[in-house]
Design an enzyme around this catalytic site. Sequence first.
Site, mmCIF file in Angstrom:
data_model
loop_
_atom_site.group_PDB
_atom_site.id
_atom_site.type_symbol
_atom_site.label_atom_id
_atom_site.label_comp_id
_atom_site.label_asym_id
_atom_site.label_seq_id
_atom_site.Cartn_x
_atom_site.Cartn_y
_atom_site.Cartn_z
ATOM 1 N NE ARG A 50 -24.925 22.944 -12.117
ATOM 2 C CZ ARG A 50 -26.214 22.866 -12.432
ATOM 3 N NH1 ARG A 50 -26.574 23.200 -13.748
ATOM 4 N NH2 ARG A 50 -27.220 22.589 -11.671
ATOM 5 C CE LYS A 148 -32.710 9.717 0.161
ATOM 6 N NZ LYS A 148 -32.092 10.627 1.287
ATOM 7 C CG HIS A 178 -26.688 5.077 2.470
ATOM 8 N ND1 HIS A 178 -27.774 6.393 2.237
ATOM 9 C CD2 HIS A 178 -26.046 5.254 3.454
ATOM 10 C CE1 HIS A 178 -27.231 6.776 3.285
ATOM 11 N NE2 HIS A 178 -26.752 6.085 4.161
ATOM 12 C CE LYS A 182 -26.545 3.011 7.052
ATOM 13 N NZ LYS A 182 -25.669 4.052 7.472
ATOM 14 C CD GLU A 216 -29.306 11.926 10.012
ATOM 15 O OE1 GLU A 216 -28.266 12.198 9.472
ATOM 16 O OE2 GLU A 216 -30.350 12.521 9.419
ATOM 17 C CG ASP A 235 -33.414 13.394 3.598
ATOM 18 O OD1 ASP A 235 -32.841 13.052 2.505
ATOM 19 O OD2 ASP A 235 -32.589 13.682 4.749
ATOM 20 C CG HIS A 240 -32.652 6.198 4.124
ATOM 21 N ND1 HIS A 240 -32.087 5.524 3.091
ATOM 22 C CD2 HIS A 240 -32.043 7.049 4.329
ATOM 23 C CE1 HIS A 240 -31.287 6.505 2.355
ATOM 24 N NE2 HIS A 240 -31.151 7.425 3.308
ATOM 25 C CE LYS A 344 -31.092 15.915 8.113
ATOM 26 N NZ LYS A 344 -30.094 14.788 7.833
HETATM 27 C C1 BG6 Z 1 -29.127 10.463 3.548
HETATM 28 C C2 BG6 Z 1 -29.970 11.695 3.948
HETATM 29 O O1 BG6 Z 1 -29.809 9.714 2.648
HETATM 30 O O2 BG6 Z 1 -28.931 9.515 4.694
HETATM 31 C C3 BG6 Z 1 -29.277 12.433 5.092
HETATM 32 O O3 BG6 Z 1 -30.226 12.507 2.581
HETATM 33 C C4 BG6 Z 1 -28.964 11.657 6.190
HETATM 34 O O4 BG6 Z 1 -30.065 13.607 5.330
HETATM 35 C C5 BG6 Z 1 -28.121 10.529 5.640
HETATM 36 O O5 BG6 Z 1 -28.028 12.462 7.025
HETATM 37 C C6 BG6 Z 1 -28.008 9.533 6.667
HETATM 38 O O6 BG6 Z 1 -27.040 8.407 6.545
HETATM 39 P P1 BG6 Z 1 -26.116 7.579 7.525
HETATM 40 O O7 BG6 Z 1 -25.698 6.432 6.793
HETATM 41 O O8 BG6 Z 1 -25.081 8.570 7.886
HETATM 42 O O9 BG6 Z 1 -26.839 7.340 8.530
#
Ligand code: BG6
Length: 493
Positions: A50, A148, A178, A182, A216, A235, A240, A344
């Site tokens: 948008r 998600k 996602h 992997k 991360e 998150d 995940h 994080k």
């Molecule tokens: C996402 C989260 O689903 O996955 C993010 O919302 C996170 O916060 C990310 O950074 C990590 O994905 P990957 O594939 O980079 O490890």
Amino acid sequence: MPLSDATEPFDLILMGANSDLALRKLLPALYHLFCDGRLHAQGRIWTISRSITSKGDYLAMCKKAILQHDGLASLDEKNWNRFTAYIGYLSIDFEKAQGYEKLHKKLKDPARQRIFYCALHSKLYPTIAKQLASHNLITDNSRIVLEKPIGSDYKSGAMINRCMAEYFSESQIFRIDHYLGKETVQNLLALRFANSLFEHQWNQRYIDHIQITISETMGVEKRAGFYESTGALRDMLQNHLLQLLCMTAMDPPASLNAQAIRDEKVKVLNSLKPITGSDIDEHVVRGQYEAGFILTDRGNEAVNRYRDEPGVNEHSVTDTFVAVKVEIDNWRWAGVPFYLRTGKRLAQRACEIVVQFKPVPHSIFEMQHKQTMANKLVFRLQPDEGVRLQLCEKRIGHHQQVRPMTLSLKSSGEDVTRIPDAYERLLADVINNNATLFLREDELMAAWKWADPILQHWQNNDLKPETYAAGSWGPAAATLLLAKDGRLWEENN
Ligand code: BG6
């Protein structure tokens, strides 16, 4: 599960096309699928947002994102020009009817496959589904992809599911996670179910415990708006980490078919021992990062604490780290703890599943610490994807002494120049209508049911997260979580 190319023309409608997710992951994945000739020649990607008003501005952002993703200085001009011709751009407000009228005019052929991809906050999903339906945009050939977290707890997740079910059948709804796309997760299935070697050992008799870490180094970046109301549990843990746990713990499915895999995963989720009452403080660690140093290519860089990040409330109690001891109440796993953690601004970017076997019942050799000598099977999802097996061998020249040695299981004989990103695999699956790696409604609800008491406990008791220095491995309480059981996280071994 080999990737197959799109066999029918399609319209992929990417809603939230300038979101962090779309630019960082989806557009680069679509670009690679396109360049590899995996998208149907008559297909079309409609990018919708948008806030950006011109296609030119959008494509410039898109190019920058792809270059950044691939670490390149320039793209092949011929491929890029062909890709830009494949993309359409529309500026639409998802909450207003006029936008959908515009979209209706563009999607002329109702016989083509239509894929509505929602790379947006899930609170918008009901409005979008309703608007799509009232503008007759949903056809029998349509699918909707939902990112998600779907909802923020059991109640809101159930409400979104109910609303989706009014307009789409369950087979048309693709709930994406996602991490399931992997490469090493696919390999986990292959190693477990294409070999007899491990499956016989895959239970409480031989396995001591399992650790799953997604760490991360990144902070909250420009996503404070989303992250403040989400946090690490919603998150990363509710989706995940629990999905990786399911892939590790599930019983052998009867086939690779979507229902068979989902049936086994949902059994695991339904067997998770609820963590409630005083067990929450015992078994769950919630953290938030303070200022610290993160190691980058340029050396150690000073970074802000979470509460000083742009867009974050200075009194925020949002969790940027969570660790939890999970138990599965079934015959296979009774008594085997699964330790999950994510955060994080941690010391390293890594994702690993560590399966630690029990030590030998009686050792005839001189041993160092029993845990470090136990056999381990480690699935490394990123970076440096691969699998390694830790065994013991005799130290050369040392009488009766053994030491750990690692076998690295690298694929042999395959000429792989580039490991495709998880989103490439999953986008190709959506386009090919293969739902195996997507979540069914009951899986989502079982995950929320397990997570809800923890979220409620944090909210009702006004508890503050424990702090940790950016660049560390999280709060001290996370180390204690394992230490109480006489164990260590993998990086401390
Ligand atoms: C996402 C989260 O689903 O996955 C993010 O919302 C996170 O916060 C990310 O950074 C990590 O994905 P990957 O594939 O980079 O490890």
